[in-house]
Design a protein around this motif. Structure first.
Motif, PDB file in Angstrom:
ATOM      1  N   GLY A  73       0.807  -1.215   0.000  1.00 24.75           N
ATOM      2  CA  GLY A  73       0.000   0.000   0.000  1.00 24.75           C
ATOM      3  C   GLY A  73       0.839   1.263   0.000  1.00 24.75           C
ATOM      4  O   GLY A  73       0.427   2.293  -0.519  1.00 24.75           O
ATOM      5  N   ASP A 115       3.882   7.836  -8.641  1.00 27.88           N
ATOM      6  CA  ASP A 115       2.642   8.418  -8.107  1.00 27.88           C
ATOM      7  C   ASP A 115       2.015   7.522  -7.043  1.00 27.88           C
ATOM      8  O   ASP A 115       2.315   7.658  -5.874  1.00 27.88           O
ATOM      9  CB  ASP A 115       1.654   8.781  -9.235  1.00 27.88           C
ATOM     10  N   ASP A 116       1.133   6.615  -7.432  1.00 29.57           N
ATOM     11  CA  ASP A 116       0.485   5.754  -6.443  1.00 29.57           C
ATOM     12  C   ASP A 116       1.264   4.449  -6.284  1.00 29.57           C
ATOM     13  O   ASP A 116       1.836   3.941  -7.244  1.00 29.57           O
ATOM     14  CB  ASP A 116      -0.942   5.388  -6.896  1.00 29.57           C
ATOM     15  N   GLU A 146      -2.107   0.808  -3.187  1.00 26.65           N
ATOM     16  CA  GLU A 146      -2.976   1.978  -3.088  1.00 26.65           C
ATOM     17  C   GLU A 146      -3.934   2.023  -4.277  1.00 26.65           C
ATOM     18  O   GLU A 146      -5.117   2.381  -4.129  1.00 26.65           O
ATOM     19  CB  GLU A 146      -2.082   3.207  -3.061  1.00 26.65           C
ATOM     20  N   LYS A 182      -7.945   2.179  -4.077  1.00 24.02           N
ATOM     21  CA  LYS A 182      -8.742   3.261  -4.659  1.00 24.02           C
ATOM     22  C   LYS A 182      -9.743   2.733  -5.690  1.00 24.02           C
ATOM     23  O   LYS A 182     -10.863   3.230  -5.780  1.00 24.02           O
ATOM     24  CB  LYS A 182      -7.821   4.324  -5.251  1.00 24.02           C
ATOM     25  N   LYS A 229     -12.547   1.294  -3.821  1.00 24.44           N
ATOM     26  CA  LYS A 229     -13.409   2.389  -3.351  1.00 24.44           C
ATOM     27  C   LYS A 229     -14.356   2.836  -4.469  1.00 24.44           C
ATOM     28  O   LYS A 229     -15.553   3.014  -4.253  1.00 24.44           O
ATOM     29  CB  LYS A 229     -12.508   3.538  -2.899  1.00 24.44           C
ATOM     30  N   TYR A 269     -12.762  -1.765   2.126  1.00 20.98           N
ATOM     31  CA  TYR A 269     -11.333  -1.670   2.417  1.00 20.98           C
ATOM     32  C   TYR A 269     -10.921  -2.859   3.281  1.00 20.98           C
ATOM     33  O   TYR A 269     -11.705  -3.282   4.123  1.00 20.98           O
ATOM     34  CB  TYR A 269     -11.073  -0.347   3.157  1.00 20.98           C
ATOM     35  N   LYS A 305      -5.656   4.322 -12.620  1.00 26.99           N
ATOM     36  CA  LYS A 305      -6.740   4.658 -11.677  1.00 26.99           C
ATOM     37  C   LYS A 305      -7.770   5.568 -12.356  1.00 26.99           C
ATOM     38  O   LYS A 305      -8.990   5.348 -12.259  1.00 26.99           O
ATOM     39  CB  LYS A 305      -6.111   5.348 -10.466  1.00 26.99           C
ATOM     40  N   THR A 306      -7.268   6.571 -13.062  1.00 24.19           N
ATOM     41  CA  THR A 306      -8.170   7.509 -13.731  1.00 24.19           C
ATOM     42  C   THR A 306      -8.931   6.821 -14.866  1.00 24.19           C
ATOM     43  O   THR A 306     -10.116   7.084 -15.084  1.00 24.19           O
ATOM     44  CB  THR A 306      -7.372   8.722 -14.252  1.00 24.19           C
ATOM     45  N   ARG A 329     -11.790   4.947 -13.439  1.00 24.02           N
ATOM     46  CA  ARG A 329     -12.876   5.881 -13.110  1.00 24.02           C
ATOM     47  C   ARG A 329     -13.705   6.205 -14.356  1.00 24.02           C
ATOM     48  O   ARG A 329     -14.943   6.186 -14.320  1.00 24.02           O
ATOM     49  CB  ARG A 329     -12.279   7.168 -12.538  1.00 24.02           C
TER      50      ARG A 329
END
Lengths: 150, 328
Positions: free
Chosen positions: B137, B159-160, B164, B168, B171, B177, B215-216, B219
């Motif tokens: 993480g 970055d991440d 993590e 995310k 989430k 979690y 991640k983006t 999304r």
């Protein structure tokens, strides 16, 4: 007055952060603490903007400015000022801020960037801070609204 | 030699008892035992005061499981960083107090070195040099481990951290979690080829990682709709597995090394473990992953590294301090 920046790429978001870092901090001598509250959903570019701030401060390893979600706080030494990068995403309560020694960071000259400040809204709301909101408006487009303290 | 090792760099309070060089007699992790029960089970996980409450309980449990008493301990090892200073200080102060009161040697250990060497606890025959991927993480880094305490950082996330990214995405999919096991379970019912998520390979010569764009992209796909969550989870997991394992195996090729190891919480993921083994085997390399209980934060890995440092005379004293940022 609020300033709105329409960023069309990650590079432009980076440049926006860099500009924020170059604004004078604190009193005329340039000492003091600047608090930047970053609001925006996951993936809106908060950590990217912070990379830009690091670049603006002359942090050598600015490319490696990472999300502090897990570590809660990351510190970087800039050429002008240090950068303290907080992420309150995992905070359960504002009281947890005390355990991070948050107040002590506010006593030190530097730029304090706080992601997910709404997790400690009551603690933060009366601090003189620059508020930056990032809104996703397209795959690479972000609307960045910067509100400076009066 | 009996060793007590404590680790409090992040959320978990960990204590282990080892019999040198590498026999783990007990390895206790606060989140995996019912030490929280007196408080109703839900405890804010970030607070150093909970390390304070957990520390004696976890150490006593470890001693009991090992069938040992504090009198039997001959060496104290402790994580000195990186991590949250407030949390690190609890373990460090505890370890110092035990060492000082009992006149025992004290060794401070780098948390990531513990992860990097953790596969050796179960496979003492893994030989240096090897390429080690530590993915959790808080960390995603690739090292060339030339020998004990001789490491070169080959690349890291810009970055991440990989773990993590799992949290995310979990989430965003409203799974809860921690995200790693939840995504993995959901991905089991999904098609990893359903969505072609981007892989960030960065510069051709770079061994750095980036998970922010992924991640983006997740999304965007969720918001656009039209895909089953299981397919999104499986496709996301496949993208992370692809990048991590390809980078690790390529680093081994580049550096003329024929062993790859993986540790850290993300190394619990079955898909990533299997893909690493498959890709390593295709090139005739050996691949080793620590078993899950040794992948997440634990005291045993700190004891392993601490003992080796002790053998080389790398002993600390009462001035040992915690450090939030610490290069390996």
């Amino acid at each position: 007055m609020d300033e709105t920046v329409l960023s069309r790429s990650p590079e432009e978001t980076l440049a926006c952060g860099e500009r924020l870092a170059r604004e004078p901090v604190g009193d005329a001598a340039g000492s003091g603490t600047r608090i930047v509250l970053l609001e925006g959903t996951l993936g809106s570019g908060k950590t990217l903007l912070t990379k830009g701030i690091a670049r603006g401060l002359g942090v050598t390893d600015w490319r490696y400015v990472c999300s502090p979600t897990f570590t809660l706080i990351n510190e970087y030494q800039g050429q002008r000022l240090p950068l303290f990068h907080f992420d309150l995403y995992r905070l359960e309560a504002a009281a947890d801020l005390d355990e991070l020694g948050f107040d002590e960071y506010l006593q030190r000259p530097g730029i304090v960037v706080i992601e997910w400040p709404e997790r400690a809204a009551l603690r933060l709301h009366d601090l003189p801070a620059i508020r930056v909101e990032l809104v996703i408006t397209g795959p690479e487009d972000r609307r960045i609204t910067i509100s400076r303290p009066a | 030699m009996m060793i007590l090792a404590v680790e409090t760099s992040c959320d978990d309070t960990c204590a282990a008892v080892l019999e040198a060089p590498d026999m783990v007699r007990a390895n206790v992790i606060s989140s995996q035992v019912e030490v929280h029960a007196p408080f109703g089970g839900v405890v804010p996980e970030l607070a150093s005061r909970h390390h304070l409450e957990n520390m004696p309980l976890v150490v006593n449990r470890a001693l009991a499981e090992a069938g040992a008493r504090l009198d039997d301990i001959e060496l104290v090892c402790v994580t000195r960083g990186p991590g949250l200073v407030g949390s690190l200080l609890v373990g460090l102060s505890f370890a110092k107090a035990v060492a000082f009161a009992r006149r025992l040697p004290l060794v401070g250990v780098h948390h990531v070195e513990g992860h990097l060497l953790s596969p050796l606890l179960e496979n003492p025959h893994i030989s240096f040099p090897y390429v080690g991927l530590v993915a959790s993480g808080g960390h995603t880094s690739l090292f060339l481990a030339a020998d004990w305490h001789t490491y070169r950082l080959l690349g890291r996330t810009i970055d991440d951290a990989a773990g993590e990214a799992f949290d995310k995405v979990a989430k965003m999919l409203e799974l809860g979690y921690p995200g790693g096991p939840l995504i993995e379970r959901l991905a089991g019912d999904g098609d990893p080829a359903a969505v072609r998520f981007p892989r960030a390979w960065l510069a051709p010569d770079s061994f750095d990682f980036s998970f922010s764009g992924l991640k983006t992209a997740v999304r965007t796909v969720i918001e656009r709709g039209g895909h089953r969550p299981a397919d999104i989870a499986a496709s996301f997991q496949a993208a992370v597995a692809d990048v991590l394992t390809a980078r690790a195996v390529r680093a081994a090729e580049r550096h003329g090394v024929s062993t790859v190891v993986m540790a850290g919480g993300v190394a619990c993921n079955r898909t990533i473990r299997d893909l690493l083994r498959e890709r390593a085997a295709a090139r005739g390399f050996a691949a080793h992953c620590a078993s899950p209980v040794l992948c997440t934060d634990n005291g045993a890995m700190i004891g392993l590294v601490g003992y080796r440092r002790f053998c080389r005379g790398l002993v600390d004293d009462r001035r040992l301090n915690a450090s939030s940022r610490l290069a390996l």
